[in-house]
Design a protein around this motif. Structure first.
Motif, mmCIF file in Angstrom:
data_model
loop_
_atom_site.group_PDB
_atom_site.id
_atom_site.type_symbol
_atom_site.label_atom_id
_atom_site.label_comp_id
_atom_site.label_asym_id
_atom_site.label_seq_id
_atom_site.Cartn_x
_atom_site.Cartn_y
_atom_site.Cartn_z
ATOM 1 N N LEU A 42 3.676 3.802 0.816
ATOM 2 C CA LEU A 42 3.057 4.877 1.493
ATOM 3 C C LEU A 42 3.737 5.893 2.015
ATOM 4 O O LEU A 42 3.155 6.739 2.958
ATOM 5 N N TYR A 43 4.936 6.289 1.650
ATOM 6 C CA TYR A 43 5.835 7.185 2.006
ATOM 7 C C TYR A 43 5.139 8.597 2.183
ATOM 8 O O TYR A 43 5.204 9.442 3.226
ATOM 9 N N ARG A 44 4.379 8.732 1.006
ATOM 10 C CA ARG A 44 3.924 10.099 0.841
ATOM 11 C C ARG A 44 2.537 10.417 1.687
ATOM 12 O O ARG A 44 2.023 11.500 1.411
ATOM 13 N N VAL A 45 2.176 9.225 2.250
ATOM 14 C CA VAL A 45 0.632 9.404 2.993
ATOM 15 C C VAL A 45 1.066 10.009 4.172
ATOM 16 O O VAL A 45 1.725 9.459 5.116
ATOM 17 N N SER A 46 0.375 11.022 4.637
ATOM 18 C CA SER A 46 0.231 11.526 6.167
ATOM 19 C C SER A 46 -0.851 11.540 6.568
ATOM 20 O O SER A 46 -1.964 12.274 5.958
ATOM 21 N N GLY A 47 -1.064 11.309 7.778
ATOM 22 C CA GLY A 47 -2.476 11.010 8.372
ATOM 23 C C GLY A 47 -3.560 10.296 8.005
ATOM 24 O O GLY A 47 -3.244 9.956 6.591
ATOM 25 N N PRO A 48 -4.613 9.823 8.597
ATOM 26 C CA PRO A 48 -5.580 9.024 7.784
ATOM 27 C C PRO A 48 -6.228 9.298 6.670
ATOM 28 O O PRO A 48 -6.513 8.599 6.058
ATOM 29 N N GLU A 49 -6.467 10.803 6.687
ATOM 30 C CA GLU A 49 -7.105 11.356 5.644
ATOM 31 C C GLU A 49 -6.032 11.217 4.353
ATOM 32 O O GLU A 49 -6.738 11.064 3.130
ATOM 33 N N GLY A 50 -4.994 11.098 4.520
ATOM 34 C CA GLY A 50 -4.066 11.050 3.340
ATOM 35 C C GLY A 50 -4.022 9.742 2.795
ATOM 36 O O GLY A 50 -3.990 9.531 1.386
ATOM 37 N N LEU A 51 -4.446 8.654 3.267
ATOM 38 C CA LEU A 51 -4.841 7.266 2.781
ATOM 39 C C LEU A 51 -5.935 7.323 1.924
ATOM 40 O O LEU A 51 -5.903 6.191 0.949
ATOM 41 N N GLY A 52 -6.861 8.292 1.747
ATOM 42 C CA GLY A 52 -7.895 8.458 0.808
ATOM 43 C C GLY A 52 -7.577 8.448 -0.613
ATOM 44 O O GLY A 52 -7.988 8.010 -1.657
ATOM 45 N N ASP A 84 3.340 1.733 8.600
ATOM 46 C CA ASP A 84 2.833 2.393 9.996
ATOM 47 C C ASP A 84 1.678 3.432 9.344
ATOM 48 O O ASP A 84 0.876 3.963 10.276
ATOM 49 N N ARG A 85 1.893 3.900 8.076
ATOM 50 C CA ARG A 85 1.054 5.143 7.562
ATOM 51 C C ARG A 85 -0.437 4.612 7.586
ATOM 52 O O ARG A 85 -1.056 5.479 7.099
ATOM 53 N N ALA A 86 -0.473 3.418 7.632
ATOM 54 C CA ALA A 86 -1.908 2.602 7.237
ATOM 55 C C ALA A 86 -2.168 1.556 8.214
ATOM 56 O O ALA A 86 -3.171 0.910 8.073
ATOM 57 N N GLU A 87 -1.723 1.751 9.340
ATOM 58 C CA GLU A 87 -1.724 0.803 10.486
ATOM 59 C C GLU A 87 -3.175 0.268 10.782
ATOM 60 O O GLU A 87 -3.435 -0.879 10.890
ATOM 61 N N GLU A 88 -4.278 1.364 10.685
ATOM 62 C CA GLU A 88 -5.475 0.978 11.083
ATOM 63 C C GLU A 88 -6.303 0.299 9.742
ATOM 64 O O GLU A 88 -6.980 -0.550 10.192
ATOM 65 N N GLU A 95 10.355 -8.532 -14.252
ATOM 66 C CA GLU A 95 10.675 -7.076 -14.311
ATOM 67 C C GLU A 95 11.330 -6.269 -13.091
ATOM 68 O O GLU A 95 11.646 -6.965 -12.034
ATOM 69 N N THR A 96 12.040 -5.317 -13.318
ATOM 70 C CA THR A 96 12.966 -4.759 -12.321
ATOM 71 C C THR A 96 11.896 -3.863 -11.416
ATOM 72 O O THR A 96 11.264 -2.948 -11.761
ATOM 73 N N VAL A 97 12.126 -4.235 -10.100
ATOM 74 C CA VAL A 97 11.197 -3.495 -8.900
ATOM 75 C C VAL A 97 11.969 -2.262 -8.763
ATOM 76 O O VAL A 97 12.969 -2.187 -8.249
ATOM 77 N N LYS A 98 11.178 -1.468 -8.793
ATOM 78 C CA LYS A 98 11.631 0.138 -8.291
ATOM 79 C C LYS A 98 10.851 0.656 -7.136
ATOM 80 O O LYS A 98 9.774 0.011 -6.961
ATOM 81 N N SER A 99 11.316 1.631 -6.501
ATOM 82 C CA SER A 99 10.749 2.014 -5.581
ATOM 83 C C SER A 99 9.339 2.863 -6.200
ATOM 84 O O SER A 99 9.609 3.765 -7.009
ATOM 85 N N PRO A 100 8.154 2.585 -5.791
ATOM 86 C CA PRO A 100 7.089 3.379 -6.339
ATOM 87 C C PRO A 100 6.558 4.419 -5.893
ATOM 88 O O PRO A 100 5.395 4.939 -6.135
ATOM 89 N N SER A 101 7.422 5.285 -5.516
ATOM 90 C CA SER A 101 6.972 6.388 -4.533
ATOM 91 C C SER A 101 6.358 7.370 -5.227
ATOM 92 O O SER A 101 5.319 8.107 -4.665
ATOM 93 N N TYR A 102 6.476 7.527 -6.563
ATOM 94 C CA TYR A 102 5.599 8.749 -7.360
ATOM 95 C C TYR A 102 4.235 8.005 -7.773
ATOM 96 O O TYR A 102 3.352 8.956 -7.725
ATOM 97 N N VAL A 103 4.107 6.806 -7.718
ATOM 98 C CA VAL A 103 2.899 6.120 -8.473
ATOM 99 C C VAL A 103 2.271 5.501 -7.143
ATOM 100 O O VAL A 103 1.071 5.214 -7.221
ATOM 101 N N MET A 104 3.091 5.469 -6.027
ATOM 102 C CA MET A 104 2.276 4.973 -4.806
ATOM 103 C C MET A 104 2.060 3.274 -4.896
ATOM 104 O O MET A 104 2.308 2.675 -3.808
ATOM 105 N N ALA A 105 2.022 2.849 -6.156
ATOM 106 C CA ALA A 105 1.709 1.193 -6.237
ATOM 107 C C ALA A 105 1.870 0.841 -7.415
ATOM 108 O O ALA A 105 1.693 1.377 -8.594
ATOM 109 N N THR A 106 2.559 -0.315 -7.567
ATOM 110 C CA THR A 106 2.806 -1.042 -8.933
ATOM 111 C C THR A 106 2.352 -2.500 -8.729
ATOM 112 O O THR A 106 2.784 -2.976 -7.719
#
Ligand SMILES: Nc1ncnc2c1ncn2[C@@H]1O[C@H](COP(=O)(O)OP(=O)(O)OP(=O)(O)O)[C@@H](O)[C@H]1O
Ligand SMILES: [Mg+2]
Length: 142
Positions: A78-88, A108-112, A54-65
């Motif tokens: 994780l581009y659209r994730v900001s701060g630890p609460e965003g990771l939720g 880096d958005r999910a380092e922890e 399959e063609t791999v596309k940037s999953p920015s809108y779905v976050m994961a494929t």
């Protein structure tokens, strides 16, 4: 730590194919680098190397494929994730599996949350090309 200079997207992609050969089930690969550095480009090469058709596309809108290759390949952005609460908003651990590999852009958005045992790929702009550092591997076989 293996370090490379790539002078085109094709070269970065082919480096991804090479890295794919060193990945085993359960591997997590964290990608670091600015907008347009080439994270997705390298991931396309890894997916290709792992037999994803399959063609791999940037999953920015779905976050994961999750793609099916010789093993499951999760591509998380994780581009659209900001701060630890965003990771939720994303079940990152749910995409990390013993059976497959998990490739994470903007790690880096999910380092922890990232497992300590992982491969980290740092991509920087270098002249007209890119400098790619692969941390967590001693050598990258040809
Ligand atoms: N040496 C190189 N390696 C990778 N990409 C390159 C290189 N030279 C030029 N490019 C171009 O840079 C762009 C990289 O885009 P890509 O989507 O892979 O970056 P990204 O790091 O995933 O960006 P984003 O932060 O938006 O997710 C592409 O347009 C690609 O053709
Ligand atoms: Mg990207």
């Amino acid at each position: 730590m293996p370090v490379f200079e790539t002078s085109s997207a094709a070269e970065t992609r082919s480096l991804g194919r090479r890295l794919a050969a060193s990945l085993k089930p359960g591997c997590v690969v964290a990608f670091y680098g600015a907008l347009g550095a080439g994270k997705t480009t390298m991931i396309k090469g890894i997916a290709e190397g792992l037999g994803v058709r399959e063609t791999v596309k940037s999953p920015s809108y779905v976050m994961a494929t999750v793609y099916e290759g010789v093993l499951p390949v999760s591509h998380v952005d994780l581009y659209r994730v900001s701060g630890p609460e965003g990771l939720g908003s994303i079940d990152l651990e749910g995409y990390i599996s013993e059976k497959g590999v998990c490739l994470i852009e903007w790690a880096d958005r999910a380092e922890e949350t990232l497992p300590e045992e992982r491969i980290s790929v740092h991509i920087e702009f270098s002249g007209t090309g890119r400098k790619v550092r692969i941390q967590g591997l001693e050598v990258l076989p040809d």
